[in-house]
Design a protein around this motif. Structure first.
Motif, short mmCIF file in Angstrom:
data_model
loop_
_atom_site.label_atom_id
_atom_site.label_comp_id
_atom_site.label_asym_id
_atom_site.label_seq_id
_atom_site.Cartn_x
_atom_site.Cartn_y
_atom_site.Cartn_z
N LYS A 332 -45.49 11.94 6.23
CA LYS A 332 -44.29 12.74 5.96
C LYS A 332 -43.36 12.06 4.96
O LYS A 332 -42.59 12.73 4.26
CB LYS A 332 -43.54 13.01 7.26
CG LYS A 332 -44.23 14.03 8.17
CD LYS A 332 -43.41 14.28 9.43
CE LYS A 332 -44.02 15.40 10.27
NZ LYS A 332 -43.24 15.63 11.52
N SER A 333 -43.42 10.74 4.89
CA SER A 333 -42.55 10.00 3.97
C SER A 333 -43.09 9.93 2.55
O SER A 333 -42.38 9.54 1.62
CB SER A 333 -42.34 8.57 4.48
OG SER A 333 -43.52 7.78 4.31
N MET A 334 -44.35 10.31 2.37
CA MET A 334 -45.00 10.20 1.06
C MET A 334 -44.80 11.47 0.24
O MET A 334 -44.74 12.58 0.77
CB MET A 334 -46.50 9.94 1.24
CG MET A 334 -46.83 8.66 1.96
SD MET A 334 -48.61 8.49 2.30
CE MET A 334 -49.24 8.26 0.64
N SER A 335 -44.70 11.29 -1.07
CA SER A 335 -44.63 12.45 -1.96
C SER A 335 -46.04 13.00 -2.18
O SER A 335 -47.04 12.30 -1.96
CB SER A 335 -44.04 12.04 -3.31
OG SER A 335 -44.94 11.19 -4.02
N LYS A 336 -46.11 14.22 -2.62
CA LYS A 336 -47.41 14.83 -2.89
C LYS A 336 -48.14 14.06 -3.98
O LYS A 336 -49.37 13.88 -3.91
CB LYS A 336 -47.25 16.30 -3.28
CG LYS A 336 -48.58 17.02 -3.43
CD LYS A 336 -48.40 18.51 -3.63
CE LYS A 336 -49.74 19.23 -3.78
NZ LYS A 336 -49.58 20.70 -3.93
N ASP A 337 -47.41 13.58 -4.97
CA ASP A 337 -48.04 12.81 -6.05
C ASP A 337 -48.67 11.52 -5.52
O ASP A 337 -49.76 11.13 -5.98
CB ASP A 337 -47.00 12.46 -7.13
CG ASP A 337 -46.63 13.66 -8.00
OD1 ASP A 337 -47.38 14.67 -7.96
OD2 ASP A 337 -45.59 13.60 -8.68
N GLN A 338 -48.01 10.87 -4.58
CA GLN A 338 -48.58 9.64 -3.99
C GLN A 338 -49.88 9.94 -3.24
O GLN A 338 -50.84 9.18 -3.31
CB GLN A 338 -47.56 9.01 -3.03
CG GLN A 338 -46.37 8.35 -3.71
CD GLN A 338 -45.36 7.84 -2.70
OE1 GLN A 338 -44.94 8.57 -1.79
NE2 GLN A 338 -44.97 6.58 -2.84
N ILE A 339 -49.89 11.05 -2.54
CA ILE A 339 -51.08 11.43 -1.77
C ILE A 339 -52.23 11.77 -2.72
O ILE A 339 -53.38 11.34 -2.52
CB ILE A 339 -50.76 12.62 -0.85
CG1 ILE A 339 -49.71 12.20 0.19
CG2 ILE A 339 -52.02 13.14 -0.16
CD1 ILE A 339 -49.03 13.35 0.89
N ILE A 340 -51.93 12.55 -3.75
CA ILE A 340 -52.96 12.91 -4.74
C ILE A 340 -53.51 11.66 -5.41
O ILE A 340 -54.73 11.56 -5.67
CB ILE A 340 -52.38 13.89 -5.77
CG1 ILE A 340 -52.14 15.26 -5.11
CG2 ILE A 340 -53.30 14.03 -6.98
CD1 ILE A 340 -51.44 16.27 -6.00
N GLU A 341 -52.65 10.69 -5.68
CA GLU A 341 -53.11 9.46 -6.32
C GLU A 341 -54.12 8.72 -5.44
O GLU A 341 -55.11 8.17 -5.94
CB GLU A 341 -51.92 8.54 -6.62
CG GLU A 341 -52.35 7.27 -7.36
CD GLU A 341 -51.18 6.36 -7.69
OE1 GLU A 341 -51.41 5.31 -8.31
OE2 GLU A 341 -50.04 6.69 -7.31
N ILE A 342 -53.90 8.71 -4.12
CA ILE A 342 -54.86 8.06 -3.22
C ILE A 342 -56.21 8.77 -3.31
O ILE A 342 -57.27 8.13 -3.33
CB ILE A 342 -54.34 8.08 -1.76
CG1 ILE A 342 -53.13 7.15 -1.63
CG2 ILE A 342 -55.44 7.67 -0.78
CD1 ILE A 342 -52.48 7.17 -0.26
N GLY A 343 -56.20 10.10 -3.39
CA GLY A 343 -57.45 10.84 -3.54
C GLY A 343 -58.21 10.44 -4.78
O GLY A 343 -59.42 10.21 -4.75
N TRP A 344 -57.51 10.33 -5.89
CA TRP A 344 -58.16 9.96 -7.15
C TRP A 344 -58.61 8.50 -7.13
O TRP A 344 -59.68 8.16 -7.67
CB TRP A 344 -57.23 10.21 -8.33
CG TRP A 344 -57.12 11.66 -8.71
CD1 TRP A 344 -56.03 12.47 -8.57
CD2 TRP A 344 -58.14 12.48 -9.30
NE1 TRP A 344 -56.30 13.73 -9.03
CE2 TRP A 344 -57.58 13.77 -9.48
CE3 TRP A 344 -59.46 12.25 -9.67
CZ2 TRP A 344 -58.32 14.83 -10.03
CZ3 TRP A 344 -60.19 13.30 -10.22
CH2 TRP A 344 -59.63 14.57 -10.40
N GLU A 345 -57.80 7.62 -6.55
CA GLU A 345 -58.18 6.21 -6.47
C GLU A 345 -59.42 6.02 -5.60
O GLU A 345 -60.30 5.20 -5.91
CB GLU A 345 -57.02 5.37 -5.91
CG GLU A 345 -55.89 5.14 -6.89
CD GLU A 345 -56.32 4.32 -8.10
OE1 GLU A 345 -57.06 3.33 -7.91
OE2 GLU A 345 -55.93 4.68 -9.23
#
Length: 374
Positions: A332-345
């Protein structure tokens, strides 16, 4: 290096031993230009119209024999007698049961192998005193091609739940996380099915793949992975310690069961009393390869080992022990961009470390470390 695989013959979708570990390795060896044969024809690719595993020509003798799963020998002791111990013998062992084969009193097969590569490897399991290394299920060229086909799908703010079988760990994790995240990231339960009765009509290659993989996946599944912000990748069963089946272990397990009940009454985290087996899964590798963000248990917390482990918070989101509330708060504390970045990483990491060629190179290095036979 002359290599021969030993596999079971394909019978039907209901009796299909989907030998992912062997397929990934063989595809990697082929990419590296290394020839191999097998005991039976296996994995007839509907696109290439050819078997990946071709039967060995008459008189062929391998330097390295690779056996997929110790189940190849179960109920067929005559096969154990055919192992040529003058050669390098390697087992690709999935080890997805609570009681591993080497703990069974009627089983002596492991002593004939020079190298045992084990999926579902867990540091809390007492392994035999010969060469055992962690391995993985991995992803095949087919999986890569289907993931790549849908990599540009728009992402929805959902958590994908595609479980056909609800292991007790999955039931616990999905119930906890889905409840806590539903206001901002609702769970989407989606199980694909190739049956025309459900409005899905697969083309011939896709239907063939579905059969060969034991009724796993159709293209919609790979599309959904890329369309989902998160994917649940929990696998396995939690079971009271210890992770062995001796008489003393069974007595000690009663102690842990009592301790679990007491800690539950006190509202404590009971995870330290459990051992988890069958934690690896096809879904984990498919999710890592897609652009979705995988959610699973923290690998290090539970002693889960791969040849190279991904990093929690960089390549996936890992639940520490059974602290699901902490994970909910983190997400809940993470931005959508941070989450998407984990997916790509995670995607970049798995392609670098676990592509078929990378897997084959790691395998060849391990074989080279096996002591030479006179």
């Amino acid at each position: 290096m002359r290599i021969k695989f030993f596999l079971e013959e394909y019978i039907s979708p209901e009796e299909s031993e989907y030998s992912t570990e062997a397929i990934v390795l063989a595809q990697g060896l082929r990419k590296l230009g290394i020839q191999f044969f097998s005991n039976v024809p296996n994995w007839r690719d509907p696109i290439e119209q050819a078997y990946l595993f071709q039967p060995a020509p008459e008189g062929f003798e391998a330097d390295v024999n690779i056996y997929f799963s110790m189940s190849y020998f179960l109920g067929k002791p005559e096969r154990l007698a055919t192992i040529d111990t003058s050669k390098i013998n390697i087992a690709l062992e999935r080890n997805d049961e609570l009681v591993p084969y080497w703990q069974r009193p009627d089983y002596e097969g492991f002593s004939k192998f020079d190298l045992i590569l084990i999926s579902h490897y867990n540091d809390n399991q007492p392994y035999p005193p010969y060469k055992v290394k962690p391995w993985q299920m991995g992803y095949t060229e087919r999986i890569y091609n289907y993931i790549e086909k849908y990599i540009d799908e728009p992402v929805e703010d959902i958590v994908l739940d595609t479980y056909r079988l609800h292991h007790n760990l999955r039931q616990l994790a999905v119930a906890k996380l889905s409840t806590g995240l539903k206001e901002i990231y609702p769970t989407k339960q989606y199980i694909t099915d190739p049956l025309t009765a459900k409005g899905i009509d697969l083309n011939e290659p896709d239907l063939t793949y579905w059969k060969l993989t034991g009724k796993r996946h159709n293209p919609d599944y790979f599309r959904e992975l890329n369309r989902s912000l998160f994917t649940y990748c929990f696998g396995g069963f939690f079971h009271p310690l210890p992770a062995t089946q001796s008489f003393l272990s069974k007595l000690l397990r009663q102690y842990y069961k009592v301790r679990i009940k007491l800690e539950e009454r006190l509202g404590k985290d009971t995870s330290s009393n459990y051992y988890i087996y069958q934690w690896d899964s096809y879904r984990l590798w498919e999710a890592l390869l897609a652009k979705t963000c995988p959610i699973l248990l923290d690998l290090e917390d539970w002693g889960f080992q791969l040849p190279v482990n991904p990093v929690n918070g960089k390549h996936y989101i890992g639940v520490h022990k059974f602290n699901f509330d902490d994970t909910i708060a983190l997400v809940k504390s993470m931005s959508k961009d941070q989450i998407i970045e984990i997916g790509w990483e995670g995607r970049k990491w798995v392609m670098e470390n676990y592509s078929p060629p990378a897997t084959a190179k790691r395998f060849l290095k391990l074989v080279d470390e096996v002591p030479k036979k006179s």
